[in-house]
Structure formats: C-alpha cells, structure tokens
Design a protein around this motif. Structure first.
Motif, short mmCIF file in Angstrom:
data_model
loop_
_atom_site.label_atom_id
_atom_site.label_comp_id
_atom_site.label_asym_id
_atom_site.label_seq_id
_atom_site.Cartn_x
_atom_site.Cartn_y
_atom_site.Cartn_z
N VAL A 51 -6.91 -9.59 -1.52
CA VAL A 51 -7.77 -10.33 -0.60
C VAL A 51 -6.97 -10.92 0.57
O VAL A 51 -7.31 -10.74 1.73
CB VAL A 51 -8.52 -11.45 -1.34
N ALA A 52 -5.89 -11.62 0.23
CA ALA A 52 -5.14 -12.32 1.26
C ALA A 52 -4.27 -11.38 2.09
O ALA A 52 -4.17 -11.53 3.31
CB ALA A 52 -4.27 -13.40 0.62
N GLY A 53 -3.62 -10.43 1.43
CA GLY A 53 -2.70 -9.55 2.15
C GLY A 53 -3.40 -8.51 3.00
O GLY A 53 -2.95 -8.19 4.10
N LEU A 54 -4.51 -7.98 2.49
CA LEU A 54 -5.20 -6.91 3.21
C LEU A 54 -6.24 -7.44 4.19
O LEU A 54 -6.44 -6.86 5.26
CB LEU A 54 -5.86 -5.95 2.22
N ALA A 55 -6.93 -8.53 3.83
CA ALA A 55 -8.01 -9.04 4.68
C ALA A 55 -7.69 -10.38 5.33
O ALA A 55 -8.49 -10.90 6.10
CB ALA A 55 -9.29 -9.17 3.87
N ASN A 56 -6.53 -10.95 5.01
CA ASN A 56 -6.11 -12.25 5.57
C ASN A 56 -7.04 -13.38 5.16
O ASN A 56 -7.20 -14.35 5.88
CB ASN A 56 -6.00 -12.17 7.09
N PHE A 177 -3.65 -1.88 -6.23
CA PHE A 177 -3.45 -2.39 -4.87
C PHE A 177 -3.18 -1.25 -3.89
O PHE A 177 -3.78 -1.19 -2.80
CB PHE A 177 -2.28 -3.38 -4.85
N LEU A 178 -2.30 -0.32 -4.27
CA LEU A 178 -1.97 0.81 -3.39
C LEU A 178 -3.18 1.72 -3.20
O LEU A 178 -3.42 2.23 -2.09
CB LEU A 178 -0.79 1.59 -3.96
N ALA A 179 -3.94 1.93 -4.28
CA ALA A 179 -5.14 2.78 -4.17
C ALA A 179 -6.15 2.16 -3.21
O ALA A 179 -6.76 2.87 -2.39
CB ALA A 179 -5.76 2.98 -5.55
N ILE A 180 -6.33 0.84 -3.31
CA ILE A 180 -7.26 0.15 -2.40
C ILE A 180 -6.73 0.21 -0.97
O ILE A 180 -7.49 0.48 -0.02
CB ILE A 180 -7.47 -1.31 -2.85
N LYS A 181 -5.45 -0.02 -0.80
CA LYS A 181 -4.85 -0.05 0.54
C LYS A 181 -5.03 1.29 1.26
O LYS A 181 -5.22 1.33 2.48
CB LYS A 181 -3.36 -0.40 0.43
N ARG A 182 -4.97 2.39 0.51
CA ARG A 182 -5.07 3.72 1.11
C ARG A 182 -6.50 4.26 1.14
O ARG A 182 -6.73 5.37 1.62
CB ARG A 182 -4.17 4.69 0.34
N SER A 183 -7.44 3.49 0.60
CA SER A 183 -8.83 3.93 0.55
C SER A 183 -9.60 3.45 1.78
O SER A 183 -9.07 2.72 2.63
CB SER A 183 -9.49 3.40 -0.72
N LEU A 185 -11.95 1.31 1.69
CA LEU A 185 -12.02 -0.15 1.55
C LEU A 185 -10.79 -0.81 2.16
O LEU A 185 -10.89 -1.82 2.86
CB LEU A 185 -12.15 -0.52 0.08
N GLY A 186 -9.61 -0.22 1.91
CA GLY A 186 -8.38 -0.78 2.46
C GLY A 186 -8.34 -0.74 3.97
O GLY A 186 -7.91 -1.70 4.63
N TYR A 187 -8.79 0.36 4.56
CA TYR A 187 -8.82 0.46 6.03
C TYR A 187 -9.78 -0.57 6.61
O TYR A 187 -9.51 -1.17 7.65
CB TYR A 187 -9.21 1.87 6.45
N ARG A 188 -10.91 -0.78 5.93
CA ARG A 188 -11.86 -1.78 6.41
C ARG A 188 -11.28 -3.19 6.30
O ARG A 188 -11.46 -4.01 7.21
CB ARG A 188 -13.16 -1.68 5.59
N LEU A 189 -10.59 -3.45 5.20
CA LEU A 189 -9.97 -4.77 5.02
C LEU A 189 -8.92 -5.03 6.09
O LEU A 189 -8.83 -6.13 6.64
CB LEU A 189 -9.34 -4.87 3.63
N THR A 261 2.15 -6.27 1.38
CA THR A 261 2.96 -5.12 0.94
C THR A 261 2.92 -5.03 -0.58
O THR A 261 2.70 -6.03 -1.27
CB THR A 261 4.42 -5.26 1.40
N ALA A 262 3.17 -3.83 -1.10
CA ALA A 262 3.14 -3.64 -2.56
C ALA A 262 4.38 -4.23 -3.22
O ALA A 262 4.30 -4.78 -4.33
CB ALA A 262 3.02 -2.16 -2.89
#
Length: 328
Positions: A51-56, A177-183, A185-189, A261-262
């Motif tokens: 939540v915090a790292g990907l979407a601030n 975390f990595l799967a979300i970041k590359r999905s 959802l991750g791009y939207r976040l 970051t992971a």
C-alpha cells in the motif's frame, strides 16, 4: 551469463545460505530468535509496502490487522481447539474485512490525513482489546495453549522450525509483492503514486485500486500476526496493537531499507531489528529509555545520510564513481 541469469543465481545462492543459516546457531539461543523476528518484520514491512510503497498511502494502522490475526487464531485455539493454520485463515478473512471497512471512508484521503485516520483506527482496536477483558484477557494479556510439538499446531521444541516458517513467509510475501508490482494492479498503484489526478483522467478508479491493495495487505498482515502469536506464546493488546511496536516499526523498516522496492524491507529489517536488540542489550542497564534514545539517534543518522533508504546507496555510489572517472 547475462544480468538476469546472474541475479537469479545470486538469489538462489542467498536463499540457500538463508536455509542453512540456523545450523550455525544454538537452536534455542537468543541469536536465532533475533533472526526469526527480523524475518517476520521483513515480511510485515513487505505487506505494508504493497500500500505505502506502491501507492504512497502511508498507513499507521497496520497493527490493527496484525492484532486481529494474533487474537483470532489464539482464541479459536483456546475455545475450539482449532489448528492455528485454520485460525490463520479466519484471521486473514477478518483482517481483510477490517481493511475494507477502514478503507471505504479513508482511501479518498491523502498524505498525513490518511496516516492520521489509520493511526486512529489502530488505537481504537488497541483500546477495545484492552477493555474487552472477558475475550482478550485485557491488559493482562493472553497465552497460547501448549501442545505437543507438531507442525499442524505450529509448535516445536526448537526455534529452527520457526525460523524456516518465517523465511517461507518472507519469500511468499515478497513473491506476492513482486507479482502485484508487475501486474495491472501494480501499474495502477504506481500511477496513483505519481499523480492520482492524472491517473483518474486516464481511467484508473483510484479509490477501488487502493482498497484492493489495502485488503490484500491487511490479510497478509493478519496471517503474520498468527505466526507471531505462535512464536511468542504470550502477547497483550499493547504488544500486537501498539502503534510504536508494530505500525511505526513496519513503516520504519521499509523506509530505511527503501520504500517501494522488494529488497528494501528485507535490508531494513536486518538492520533495524538487530540494531534495536543490540541497543537494548548494551544500554538498558545504564538508564531507563537510554537504549531507545541511542537507537532513535542512529536511525535518524541513517535517514539523514540517505533518505531514500539503503537501496539508493548503490546507484548513488555508481554516480559518484562515474563522476570521478569523468573528472579524472
């Protein structure tokens, strides 16, 4: 061998070392317990990182989900004799529901307004747990019933099995975390993190996206609360619902290591947790609170030297070396 292959080999080598590392320590000693806590808090910080790292969206209320997981599994074990694995699933469901409930009114908030709202939620849960003594044991705390050593009951004679469980949890949470970041959802976040208004313009439902991430993060954090309860055997509301002991520590670990970051939460945990324990061992006998003062000053120094965390040190050194090479 290309760069990706080299990284993959290095990753497997590090994982192999981590698996055999417990054999270098006393299976019931203090050092291996510190390693277990470092792995657990690395996984917790990684869940917070979603939540915090990907979407601030800097949450200071994740202790609520952690405490829900710890109490749910323990109470189900005490009253119904359910395996902590089943309690973990139940805790994850309740943690996800709690994350959904708090997210619906707060995810439209930004910056310090969101942080304060989540902080208030965590404090409310702590007060409820302290007041509802008939269920939670109140300030006295609650103990996990002892059972014969068994994986099904998450109880062991030695600390090593707990270490491997914490390691497996960290690997699993990092993979998520990595799967979300590359999905998608991750791009939207990350689009929300860069500019929420611009993300809305291009069609991103920012509120829904952040709520989905918060629910996933809350469920993972609740599962880790179960692991903590089984590892410690005793806890109270101030321990598992504490803002400083859980929420702030999770955030601090991710920030020190490198938020978003992971590897950041892992580096941060293996710096912060041993440092905190070392400060307690060295300075606790000198004066009350001195260890926390020294620990805080060291963390401030680290953050002042590199506010972006340990993960930014490598690129910073490369730029300095490149500049010196160009000047030379």
């Amino acid at each position: 061998m290309n760069t990706s292959s080299t990284r993959l080999v290095a990753l497997f080598a590090l994982l192999a070392i981590a698996v055999v590392l417990p054999f270098a320590f006393d299976p019931r000693g203090y050092a291996i317990r510190i390693l277990c806590l470092a792995l657990l808090f690395a996984a917790m910080a990684q869940a917070w990182n979603i939540v915090a790292g990907l979407a601030n969206q800097v949450s200071l209320g994740h202790a609520a989900f952690f405490g829900i997981g710890a109490y749910t599994s323990t109470l189900l074990l005490i009253h119904f004799g359910l395996s902590p694995w089943l309690g973990m699933i139940a805790g994850a469901v309740l943690g996800g529901l709690a994350a959904l409930l708090i997210s619906l009114p707060t995810m439209r908030l930004r910056g310090h307004y969101f942080a304060l709202a989540t902080l208030a939620f965590g404090e409310v849960m702590r007060v409820i747990a302290n007041s509802w003594g008939g269920l939670t044991g109140g300030p006295v705390g609650i103990s996990v019933p002892f059972a014969p050593p068994d994986l099904a009951m998450l109880q062991f004679k030695e600390t090593r099995p707990y270490y491997w469980l914490m390691l497996a949890a960290l690997v699993l949470v990092t993979t998520i975390f990595l799967a979300i970041k590359r999905s998608r959802l991750g791009y939207r976040l990350r689009a929300i993190k860069e500019n929420a208004d611009a993300a809305e313009v291009i069609g991103v439902d920012t509120t829904r996206t952040k709520i989905v991430a918060a629910v996933i993060s809350g469920m993972i954090t609740a599962c880790l609360g179960t692991l903590y309860a089984q590892f410690q055997f005793f806890f109270d509301p101030d321990t598992v619902f504490g803002v400083a002991s859980v929420s702030v520590r999770m955030a601090m670990i991710a920030i020190v290591g490198g938020i978003g970051t992971a590897a950041g939460p892992i580096l941060g945990a293996f710096f912060v947790i041993p440092l905190e324990e070392f400060a307690n061992q060295i300075f606790s006998a000198q004066a009350a609170g001195l260890s926390q003062l020294v620990f805080g000053l060291l963390l401030i120094a680290v953050i002042l030297i590199e506010p972006r965390g340990f993960m930014a040190i490598g690129p910073r050194l490369k730029r300095l070396l490149a500049r010196e090479k160009a000047d030379g």
